[in-house]
Design an enzyme around this catalytic site. Structure first.
Site, PDB file in Angstrom:
ATOM      1  N   ARG A 101       9.264  15.663 -25.932  1.00  0.00           N
ATOM      2  CA  ARG A 101      10.050  14.013 -27.063  1.00  0.00           C
ATOM      3  C   ARG A 101       9.840  15.069 -28.209  1.00  0.00           C
ATOM      4  O   ARG A 101       9.430  15.197 -28.920  1.00  0.00           O
ATOM      5  CB  ARG A 101       9.331  12.899 -26.470  1.00  0.00           C
ATOM      6  CG  ARG A 101       9.405  11.750 -27.417  1.00  0.00           C
ATOM      7  CD  ARG A 101       7.635  11.306 -27.235  1.00  0.00           C
ATOM      8  NE  ARG A 101       8.352  10.285 -26.006  1.00  0.00           N
ATOM      9  CZ  ARG A 101       8.036   9.150 -25.790  1.00  0.00           C
ATOM     10  NH1 ARG A 101       7.080   8.695 -26.657  1.00  0.00           N
ATOM     11  NH2 ARG A 101       8.629   8.684 -24.187  1.00  0.00           N
ATOM     12  N   HIS A 128      16.988   8.581 -22.945  1.00  0.00           N
ATOM     13  CA  HIS A 128      15.517   8.587 -23.143  1.00  0.00           C
ATOM     14  C   HIS A 128      15.677   8.053 -20.958  1.00  0.00           C
ATOM     15  O   HIS A 128      15.712   7.745 -19.955  1.00  0.00           O
ATOM     16  CB  HIS A 128      14.984   7.011 -22.689  1.00  0.00           C
ATOM     17  CG  HIS A 128      12.767   6.707 -22.643  1.00  0.00           C
ATOM     18  ND1 HIS A 128      12.725   8.327 -22.157  1.00  0.00           N
ATOM     19  CD2 HIS A 128      12.499   6.497 -23.139  1.00  0.00           C
ATOM     20  CE1 HIS A 128      10.974   7.851 -22.575  1.00  0.00           C
ATOM     21  NE2 HIS A 128      10.982   6.827 -22.956  1.00  0.00           N
ATOM     22  N   GLN A 131      13.054   7.252 -18.513  1.00  0.00           N
ATOM     23  CA  GLN A 131      12.578   6.245 -18.368  1.00  0.00           C
ATOM     24  C   GLN A 131      13.882   5.663 -17.288  1.00  0.00           C
ATOM     25  O   GLN A 131      13.232   4.269 -16.671  1.00  0.00           O
ATOM     26  CB  GLN A 131      12.666   5.389 -19.454  1.00  0.00           C
ATOM     27  CG  GLN A 131      12.935   3.560 -19.955  1.00  0.00           C
ATOM     28  CD  GLN A 131      11.466   3.261 -19.453  1.00  0.00           C
ATOM     29  OE1 GLN A 131      10.398   3.748 -20.527  1.00  0.00           O
ATOM     30  NE2 GLN A 131      10.653   2.317 -18.426  1.00  0.00           N
ATOM     31  N   ASP A 224      14.587  -3.585 -26.013  1.00  0.00           N
ATOM     32  CA  ASP A 224      14.158  -2.992 -25.641  1.00  0.00           C
ATOM     33  C   ASP A 224      13.878  -2.812 -27.667  1.00  0.00           C
ATOM     34  O   ASP A 224      13.956  -3.943 -28.327  1.00  0.00           O
ATOM     35  CB  ASP A 224      14.626  -1.176 -25.855  1.00  0.00           C
ATOM     36  CG  ASP A 224      13.847  -0.130 -26.683  1.00  0.00           C
ATOM     37  OD1 ASP A 224      12.373  -0.255 -27.399  1.00  0.00           O
ATOM     38  OD2 ASP A 224      14.362   0.679 -26.871  1.00  0.00           O
ATOM     39  N   CYS A 264      11.263  -1.022 -21.937  1.00  0.00           N
ATOM     40  CA  CYS A 264      10.416   0.206 -21.271  1.00  0.00           C
ATOM     41  C   CYS A 264       8.911   0.308 -22.451  1.00  0.00           C
ATOM     42  O   CYS A 264       8.468   1.125 -22.198  1.00  0.00           O
ATOM     43  CB  CYS A 264      11.835   1.293 -21.954  1.00  0.00           C
ATOM     44  SG  CYS A 264      12.475   1.036 -23.654  1.00  0.00           S
ATOM     45  N   ARG A 292       6.939   4.773 -14.357  1.00  0.00           N
ATOM     46  CA  ARG A 292       7.107   6.543 -14.784  1.00  0.00           C
ATOM     47  C   ARG A 292       6.954   7.455 -14.419  1.00  0.00           C
ATOM     48  O   ARG A 292       7.139   8.587 -14.185  1.00  0.00           O
ATOM     49  CB  ARG A 292       6.845   5.780 -16.300  1.00  0.00           C
ATOM     50  CG  ARG A 292       7.182   5.573 -17.400  1.00  0.00           C
ATOM     51  CD  ARG A 292       8.769   5.606 -17.548  1.00  0.00           C
ATOM     52  NE  ARG A 292       8.693   6.843 -18.030  1.00  0.00           N
ATOM     53  CZ  ARG A 292       8.989   7.533 -19.586  1.00  0.00           C
ATOM     54  NH1 ARG A 292       8.007   6.125 -20.321  1.00  0.00           N
ATOM     55  NH2 ARG A 292       8.124   8.648 -20.177  1.00  0.00           N
TER      56      ARG A 292
HETATM   57  N1  NVA Z   1      14.366   3.140 -28.233  1.00  0.00           N
HETATM   58  C1  NVA Z   1      12.505   3.622 -28.213  1.00  0.00           C
HETATM   59  C2  NVA Z   1      12.302   3.583 -27.080  1.00  0.00           C
HETATM   60  C3  NVA Z   1      11.051   3.818 -26.571  1.00  0.00           C
HETATM   61  C4  NVA Z   1      10.140   4.192 -25.664  1.00  0.00           C
HETATM   62  C5  NVA Z   1      12.277   4.411 -29.699  1.00  0.00           C
HETATM   63  O1  NVA Z   1      13.208   5.255 -29.561  1.00  0.00           O
HETATM   64  O2  NVA Z   1      11.514   3.953 -30.165  1.00  0.00           O
END
Ligand code: NVA
Length: 307
Positions: A101, A128, A131, A224, A264, A292
């Site tokens: 990540r 992502h 997800q 989100d 998410c 997940r």
């Molecule tokens: N768009 C959000 C997703 C978190 C799982 C972020 O990047 O923080």
């Protein structure tokens, strides 16, 4: 050739369906498949905060008979203390798969180019994909299908989730609508990329700035956070700009009567979604969070068979 999951369209429509079928199979018998027996080590590096991703990968690796090796991104200093290619070569000699990540999509691409083992994008600023596989698995469970469904993503369409919805939804043959204000649209390149996929799957992609028009007849309504990780400095302006796109009960009235709601997580009740909707009867968020693990187990299993 070693395969990776760096963006949602790394999987063809047939491959995506195969991974989702595998996820359902693994979910039905979580302790019966051990493709990482040895145990194979899965190196997991986090340059951004995590809860679901770390826990679901750790538990999933254990269920597959492997060993999850946690690496603190700040301590490793990837790209700062050592170059991405050098770290890739090191991790590739110690681990059978790498989960990362980070911020830039170019980082995971560079890691994949030099690691010699499968690399999985556990969220970048751009995509992502883990997800989305969990989301698609959840929709299949609740709706029995993906192709032909109308999925509407509300809010920051330029964030990783908006982009991943475009690519993964199009791959699944869904009708994906991104609804956000001017300045929060996904990049043209990604919309075009998704449209090209949709042309082969019978799906479609569209941008619709009016949230009521977007949500009308939706089968799946997704939102989100308005302040993605790394965007904290813009929080005040984002909360103002995105306020008209809050997922609340009056807006949800326009969706299909059996529409489901997804997020998410982490969620900010009262901002991008009301508590009433998030904790309401249409919400499938806890299934989504659980999935997940099953989806990522399928990804690791699938990639392990293609090293
Ligand atoms: N768009 C959000 C997703 C978190 C799982 C972020 O990047 O923080």
């Amino acid at each position: 050739m070693t395969r990776h999951l760096l963006a949602d369209d790394d999987l063809t429509p047939a491959e995506q369906a195969e991974v989702l079928d595998l996820a359902a199979e693994l979910k039905s018998a979580p302790y019966d498949h051990k493709p990482l027996a040895g145990p194979v080590t899965v190196a997991m590096v986090f340059d951004k905060p995590t809860l679901r991703t770390q826990t679901s990968f750790s538990a999933g690796v254990a269920e597959l008979g492997g060993h999850a090796m946690m690496i603190d991104g700040a301590m490793a200093g990837i790209g700062v203390r050592e170059s991405v290619p050098d770290v890739a070569r090191i991790l590739g000699r110690q681990a059978g798969q790498i989960v990362w990540r980070t911020y830039a999509q170019s980082g995971v691409e560079e890691m994949a180019a030099h690691a010699g083992v499968p690399v999985i994008n556990a969220l970048t600023d751009e995509f992502h994909p883990c997800q989305l596989l969990a989301d698609l698995l959840t929709i299949r469970e609740h709706k029995g299908q993906l192709a032909g469904l109308r999925a509407v993503f509300l809010g920051d369409g330029a964030c990783n989730m908006g982009n991943s919805w475009l690519l993964a939804g199009a791959t699944a043959g869904m009708h994906v609508v991104i609804s956000g204000p001017q300045g929060y649209e996904p990049e043209r390149e990604i919309v075009d990329r998704a449209a090209a996929i949709a042309a082969t799957t019978g799906g479609s992609v569209a941008l619709e700035s009016d949230p009521v028009v977007a949500v009308t007849a939706a089968d799946v309504v997704i939102t989100d956070t308005w302040v993605s990780m790394g965007k904290e400095d813009e929080a005040a302006i984002r909360l103002g700009d995105l306020a008209p796109y809050q997922l609340n009960a009056p807006l949800l009235e326009h969706a299909a009567t059996d529409a489901i709601v997804m997020h998410c997580l982490p969620a900010y009740r009262g901002k991008e979604i009301t508590a009433e909707v998030l904790d309401g009867p249409r919400s499938v968020i806890w299934d989504e969070a659980e999935n997940r693990r099953h989806a990522q187990k399928a990804v690791m299993t699938w990639l392990q068979a293609r090293r």
